[in-house]
Motif scaffolding. Structure first.
Motif, short mmCIF file in Angstrom:
data_model
loop_
_atom_site.label_atom_id
_atom_site.label_comp_id
_atom_site.label_asym_id
_atom_site.label_seq_id
_atom_site.Cartn_x
_atom_site.Cartn_y
_atom_site.Cartn_z
N LEU A 278 0.82 -1.21 0.00
CA LEU A 278 0.00 0.00 0.00
C LEU A 278 0.85 1.26 0.00
CD1 LEU A 278 -2.74 -1.02 2.61
CD2 LEU A 278 -3.11 -0.57 0.18
N GLY A 279 2.14 1.12 0.22
CA GLY A 279 3.02 2.29 0.26
C GLY A 279 2.95 3.07 1.55
N LEU A 280 2.41 2.44 2.61
CA LEU A 280 2.27 3.13 3.89
C LEU A 280 3.45 2.90 4.83
CD1 LEU A 280 -1.50 2.41 4.58
CD2 LEU A 280 -0.46 4.55 3.81
N VAL A 281 4.24 1.89 4.54
CA VAL A 281 5.38 1.54 5.37
C VAL A 281 6.60 1.40 4.48
CG1 VAL A 281 6.38 -0.29 6.80
CG2 VAL A 281 4.04 0.45 7.20
N PHE B 192 6.97 4.42 9.14
CA PHE B 192 5.76 4.92 8.53
C PHE B 192 6.09 5.90 7.41
CE2 PHE B 192 2.19 8.12 8.78
CZ PHE B 192 1.26 7.33 8.11
N ARG B 193 5.43 5.75 6.27
CA ARG B 193 5.65 6.64 5.13
C ARG B 193 4.82 7.91 5.32
NH1 ARG B 193 6.30 5.07 -0.04
NH2 ARG B 193 5.92 7.30 -0.41
N ARG B 194 5.36 8.87 6.02
CA ARG B 194 4.63 10.10 6.32
C ARG B 194 4.33 10.91 5.07
NH1 ARG B 194 8.70 13.23 10.17
NH2 ARG B 194 7.32 15.00 9.74
N ASP B 195 5.11 10.67 3.99
CA ASP B 195 4.89 11.40 2.75
C ASP B 195 4.11 10.60 1.71
OD1 ASP B 195 6.84 9.52 2.26
OD2 ASP B 195 8.14 10.86 1.11
N GLY C 175 1.31 14.71 10.62
CA GLY C 175 0.84 15.95 11.20
C GLY C 175 1.83 17.08 11.07
N ALA C 176 3.01 16.83 10.49
CA ALA C 176 4.00 17.89 10.28
C ALA C 176 3.53 18.82 9.16
CB ALA C 176 5.35 17.28 9.94
N LEU C 177 3.62 20.11 9.41
CA LEU C 177 3.17 21.10 8.43
C LEU C 177 4.26 21.36 7.40
CD1 LEU C 177 1.54 23.54 11.01
CD2 LEU C 177 0.34 21.96 9.49
N VAL C 178 3.89 21.31 6.13
CA VAL C 178 4.86 21.57 5.06
C VAL C 178 4.64 22.93 4.43
CG1 VAL C 178 5.16 19.12 4.59
CG2 VAL C 178 3.43 20.39 3.32
N ALA D 250 -6.00 19.39 13.21
CA ALA D 250 -6.82 19.06 12.04
C ALA D 250 -6.18 17.92 11.26
CB ALA D 250 -6.99 20.29 11.15
N ALA D 251 -4.86 17.95 11.13
CA ALA D 251 -4.15 16.88 10.41
C ALA D 251 -4.29 15.56 11.16
CB ALA D 251 -2.68 17.24 10.24
N VAL D 252 -4.13 15.59 12.47
CA VAL D 252 -4.26 14.38 13.28
C VAL D 252 -5.68 13.82 13.14
CG1 VAL D 252 -4.31 13.51 15.65
CG2 VAL D 252 -2.46 15.01 14.91
#
Length: 419
Positions: free
Chosen positions: A50-53, A72-75, A98-101, A386-388
């Motif tokens: 799934l590209g999540l890990v 975890f694939r945060r991107d 949840g990191a803001l870009v 909001a992201a969480v």
């Protein structure tokens, strides 16, 4: 907690553990979740597909083959986030951690109504997606906090006192149509509480109350590490607790004597304008004499300069809020009380007064280990929350199976609909 024995339950449990751990191994997952090695291998393979890990880091071996670490694939995807206040709109793009870009703050008057404000938000999100270099198809969802009660299941504001024209407005449907992603809406203070709990001062704290003191006053409650919304989404609205018997203290909700009506920023600005010209007020008095309209930030700034009226008003506000919170501390017994908002960020007067009042009026057992502190995330806490919120919903047991076969929730706004 024993693992869910269904394949989807195990998959979500493994994914959640990888997200929480940052880096882990298959052996760690099996031990932490009580899963057999074969089950862990199958679930990890599915998450890799799934590209999540991601599997890239290798730990040092203690004998035999070196274990490969999972991350975890945060991107893998990104989410649109927004925090709408009474007079400002803060919007951003965040990754799945949840990191803001990318972020942008702009003036916005919530009383202009949903059509105008949401049009501004949509335009801002389009610009931020372009500026951040995130392809629109990689947007997995959107989350927005608004300054009023929200029926969380439908994403609609319900009789919001300071949001004329927003009652039952289909915020979710409009934004979902504009960006073709699932959308969730909540009260702005709930999202700040969620952000603070997951990424700020509340990490590892199971019971927490977040209080926002700004133009208005509200709170968010974290119970057993989960945001407590109540039966309909109205939990935590402490600004409308009656604290004085004063028929002239009219609140924006229509009642009188509410905490927000006597201790919120709007009330303080009104009182400061009346008092500054009559009493010894070196800073505020000069501003009023020069014809300037006072704002909340002017009061906190003046207090930092020793302005007598500003200090007195903030002390009075802190004492009223502290009295209210002491009741909640006795009732709920949180381990952490976090204060945020413009009345708190610009000075120490409110924080110190709330501390003194809560510790002085609450039961000793309720405050034995209670920490009272200023928000760590500050004005960006709502965006983080909001992201969480969006990521938690996307990876929940009810919604994850709806989009995982397609490997992306983009193009499936119906995922957020009530179930």
């Amino acid at each position: 907690m024993p693992a869910d024995l269904s394949p989807s339950g195990d998959l979500i449990a493994v994914l959640r553990r990888v997200r929480e751990a940052g880096h882990t191994t298959r052996a760690d997952l099996g031990r932490d979740l009580g899963l057999r090695r074969g089950v862990v291998t199958q679930r990890v393979s599915a998450l890799l597909d799934l590209g999540l890990v991601d599997e890239a880091v290798t730990r040092r071996s203690s004998g035999g083959r070196a274990p490969r670490e999972l991350a975890f694939r945060r991107d893998a995807g990104f989410v649109l986030v927004a925090d709408l206040g009474a007079t400002t709109l803060v919007a951003g793009v965040a990754d799945l951690s949840g990191a803001l870009v990318a972020t942008r703050e702009s003036p916005a008057d919530v009383t202009d109504g949903p059509e105008r404000v949401l049009e501004q938000l949509e335009s801002t999100w389009v610009d931020l997606v372009q500026e951040s270099g995130v392809g629109r198809e990689r947007i997995w969802g959107a989350g927005i906090g608004v300054p009023g009660p929200v029926e969380f299941a439908t994403g609609r504001p319900i009789s919001p006192p300071i949001m004329p024209g927003w009652d039952s407005y289909p915020v979710r449907e409009r934004l979902a149509t504009a960006f073709d992603v699932p959308v969730w809406v909540d009260n702005e203070v709930n999202l700040e509480a969620l952000g603070e709990s997951r990424i700020g001062l509340g990490r590892g704290v199971a019971e927490m109350i977040f209080v926002k003191m700004s133009v208005g006053i509200g709170s968010g409650v974290i119970s057993r590490s989960v945001l407590h919304r109540g039966a309909n989404g109205a939990a935590g609205d402490i600004g409308h607790i009656a604290v004085v018997q004063d028929e002239t203290a009219t609140c924006r909700c229509g009642n009188t004597g509410c905490l927000e009506a006597v201790a919120g920023g709007l009330s303080l600005v009104r009182t400061a304008t009346e008092r500054a010209a009559l009493e010894r007020s070196s800073v505020l008095g000069r501003m009023v004499d020069e014809g300037q309209s006072l704002a909340v930030d002017d009061i906190t700034s003046a207090a930092g300069s020793g302005d007598a009226v500003a200090v007195d008003l903030l002390t009075h506000s802190g004492r009223l809020v502290g009295d209210t919170l002491s009741t909640l501390v006795n009732f709920y017994n949180p381990g952490l009380l976090v204060l945020g908002g413009r009345l708190v960020q610009g000075n120490d007067v409110v924080l110190s007064t709330v501390r003194e009042t809560v510790y002085g009026r609450s039961l000793p057992l309720a405050t034995r280990n209670l920490v009272i502190a200023r928000s760590e995330l500050g004005p960006l806490g709502g965006l983080v929350g909001a992201a969480v919120m969006v990521v938690d919903e996307l990876f929940s047991r009810t919604r994850f199976p709806l989009w995982s076969p397609q490997k992306s929730p983009h193009g499936h706004p119906e995922i957020a609909n009530p179930r």
